[in-house]
Write a protein that holds these residues in place. Sequence first.
Motif, mmCIF file in Angstrom:
data_model
loop_
_atom_site.group_PDB
_atom_site.id
_atom_site.type_symbol
_atom_site.label_atom_id
_atom_site.label_comp_id
_atom_site.label_asym_id
_atom_site.label_seq_id
_atom_site.Cartn_x
_atom_site.Cartn_y
_atom_site.Cartn_z
ATOM 1 N N SER A 91 0.829 -1.212 0.000
ATOM 2 C CA SER A 91 0.000 0.000 0.000
ATOM 3 C C SER A 91 0.858 1.255 0.000
ATOM 4 O O SER A 91 0.521 2.249 -0.649
ATOM 5 N N LEU A 92 1.985 1.204 0.711
ATOM 6 C CA LEU A 92 2.906 2.340 0.718
ATOM 7 C C LEU A 92 3.523 2.539 -0.669
ATOM 8 O O LEU A 92 3.731 3.674 -1.117
ATOM 9 N N GLN A 93 3.799 1.430 -1.354
ATOM 10 C CA GLN A 93 4.362 1.521 -2.701
ATOM 11 C C GLN A 93 3.348 2.085 -3.696
ATOM 12 O O GLN A 93 3.723 2.732 -4.680
ATOM 13 N N LYS A 94 2.045 1.864 -3.427
ATOM 14 C CA LYS A 94 0.991 2.349 -4.311
ATOM 15 C C LYS A 94 0.632 3.818 -4.065
ATOM 16 O O LYS A 94 -0.036 4.436 -4.899
ATOM 17 N N GLY A 95 1.060 4.366 -2.924
ATOM 18 C CA GLY A 95 0.778 5.776 -2.681
ATOM 19 C C GLY A 95 0.260 6.135 -1.303
ATOM 20 O O GLY A 95 0.066 7.314 -0.992
ATOM 21 N N ALA A 96 0.015 5.115 -0.445
ATOM 22 C CA ALA A 96 -0.382 5.416 0.931
ATOM 23 C C ALA A 96 0.789 6.055 1.665
ATOM 24 O O ALA A 96 1.955 5.819 1.335
ATOM 25 N N LYS A 97 0.469 6.888 2.677
ATOM 26 C CA LYS A 97 1.522 7.584 3.425
ATOM 27 C C LYS A 97 1.712 7.001 4.834
ATOM 28 O O LYS A 97 2.782 7.122 5.416
ATOM 29 N N TYR A 98 0.660 6.392 5.375
ATOM 30 C CA TYR A 98 0.697 5.924 6.759
ATOM 31 C C TYR A 98 -0.003 4.576 6.843
ATOM 32 O O TYR A 98 -0.832 4.227 5.987
ATOM 33 N N PHE A 99 0.286 3.812 7.897
ATOM 34 C CA PHE A 99 -0.370 2.519 8.055
ATOM 35 C C PHE A 99 -0.487 2.160 9.539
ATOM 36 O O PHE A 99 0.238 2.678 10.393
ATOM 37 N N LEU A 100 -1.437 1.289 9.819
ATOM 38 C CA LEU A 100 -1.641 0.715 11.146
ATOM 39 C C LEU A 100 -1.902 -0.777 10.983
ATOM 40 O O LEU A 100 -2.514 -1.202 9.995
ATOM 41 N N THR A 101 -1.467 -1.550 11.949
ATOM 42 C CA THR A 101 -1.737 -2.990 11.930
ATOM 43 C C THR A 101 -2.857 -3.324 12.899
ATOM 44 O O THR A 101 -2.985 -2.715 13.962
ATOM 45 N N HIS A 102 -3.690 -4.281 12.501
ATOM 46 C CA HIS A 102 -4.739 -4.770 13.393
ATOM 47 C C HIS A 102 -4.110 -5.581 14.528
ATOM 48 O O HIS A 102 -3.096 -6.257 14.319
ATOM 49 N N PRO A 103 -4.718 -5.562 15.720
ATOM 50 C CA PRO A 103 -5.884 -4.748 16.103
ATOM 51 C C PRO A 103 -5.477 -3.306 16.404
ATOM 52 O O PRO A 103 -4.384 -3.055 16.914
ATOM 53 N N VAL A 104 -6.358 -2.369 16.085
ATOM 54 C CA VAL A 104 -6.083 -0.952 16.268
ATOM 55 C C VAL A 104 -6.724 -0.470 17.565
ATOM 56 O O VAL A 104 -7.927 -0.636 17.780
ATOM 57 N N GLY A 105 -5.921 0.141 18.437
ATOM 58 C CA GLY A 105 -6.428 0.704 19.684
ATOM 59 C C GLY A 105 -6.586 2.211 19.578
ATOM 60 O O GLY A 105 -6.170 2.839 18.589
ATOM 61 N N LEU A 106 -7.183 2.811 20.606
ATOM 62 C CA LEU A 106 -7.433 4.242 20.587
ATOM 63 C C LEU A 106 -6.136 5.042 20.493
ATOM 64 O O LEU A 106 -6.035 5.996 19.726
ATOM 65 N N GLN A 107 -5.122 4.660 21.266
ATOM 66 C CA GLN A 107 -3.866 5.402 21.214
ATOM 67 C C GLN A 107 -3.189 5.276 19.853
ATOM 68 O O GLN A 107 -2.558 6.213 19.368
ATOM 69 N N ASP A 108 -3.336 4.095 19.236
ATOM 70 C CA ASP A 108 -2.765 3.901 17.894
ATOM 71 C C ASP A 108 -3.398 4.862 16.890
ATOM 72 O O ASP A 108 -2.699 5.522 16.112
ATOM 73 N N ILE A 109 -4.737 4.911 16.912
ATOM 74 C CA ILE A 109 -5.422 5.763 15.937
ATOM 75 C C ILE A 109 -5.169 7.234 16.226
ATOM 76 O O ILE A 109 -5.008 8.041 15.315
ATOM 77 N N LEU A 110 -5.092 7.610 17.507
ATOM 78 C CA LEU A 110 -4.802 8.997 17.858
ATOM 79 C C LEU A 110 -3.439 9.425 17.335
ATOM 80 O O LEU A 110 -3.291 10.498 16.741
ATOM 81 N N SER A 111 -2.435 8.596 17.541
ATOM 82 C CA SER A 111 -1.081 8.931 17.083
ATOM 83 C C SER A 111 -1.025 9.046 15.567
ATOM 84 O O SER A 111 -0.420 9.978 15.017
#
Length: 402
Positions: A91-111
Amino acid sequence: MQRVAIVDPTESTRESLRTLLLGVDFVWLDNECARYEYFADVIRDNPPELAIVALDADKGKALTLIQQLAAEHPALPILTISHDHQALLQSLQKGAKYFLTHPVGLQDILSALRRALGEHSGGGSASGRVTQNTTSSVIAVLGSRGGVGTTTIGVNLAATLAADPNHAVALIDLDLALGDADISLEVSGSENISIADLAHNIERLDMNFLRRALAKHEPTGLSILRHPLEIGQVGLIHEQHVERIVNLLKMSYTHLILDLSKGLNPTDLTGLRLADQILLVAQLELASLRNVVRLLHCLGGEEGLVEKIRVVINRQGADTIEEGISIKKAEEVIGKPIFWQIPNESKAVIGARVAGHPLIKYAPRSAVQKSLSGLVDAMYGKTGAASNKGSKGGWGLFGKRG
């Protein structure tokens, strides 16, 4: 607030992500999509500040989507989420700038949100447009007593603003117990949704629900948020609800008109604080002018409110005007200049209300509608707006003096 759009065909993970985002006070979930195929159109129609793409439902379609978005919206930051580290790398190679791995917690999404939005907070959206909440104007309309025409002015002012194709206008009826803004216009949709429903669901409020809550006056494009359908629901609505609803609506509308009650309730005071301009509607009669003085004195206790107040004299020239009270005398009594005068033209006003149409549609050439158009110009400092006030009273806009 920054607008975010998400796509995830898997209902369980989409709902989990949605719940996380609704708990973040600096983002607004503008759109959520369940099909990769539709997401590009969603972004094209209403570009957000951040797109979030969940990859795991169909990695091939998701990666193709990311490549398309990156090509069409190079300034749009894209955040991807997946269990699969290889898919995240792709996804980063296709043009995404950021990523998160599951499971996603509140602090992860906030950061991730702080980083993505902070690095791309240039004041515009993915398409280069300035987001509407930076330019939205809020006008509160307050009456000096019942019956002075507050709602009539609020409704017709909103319709006059909505006549400009560059404007998106919403009228919020904050006369919670006895409001009747929706009766003045024939509106469609949202018959059973009101501001009480928004307050009840305030923590889970999303753009789809907010849009469904607004009734529409199709001829003008004006949107209306109704007062509670039952008087018993009034207690559900508190100051923080009004503040959040207004701030969220500012993201989608260029102008918000707040039709306040006569009780100066806590929700009314919140509306006054949120307003950029306050129209205080009065008539040339003793009880109304006395209340103008009382309101100015009361609101003078809070910094910044009185400076926003523009006194508007309604029904100027009516037979009911008390003898001896001129514009000059009224200004002496209230200690503040009269900002605008609206002439009495009861036949046009009553006819428009009975027909369920605003004056700009029912009687566009009437003196009262011309005055309202002049009021809009004067409020926004447009050239050519006449002063429309005179020390002897009368209709300055139309060259008449009384």
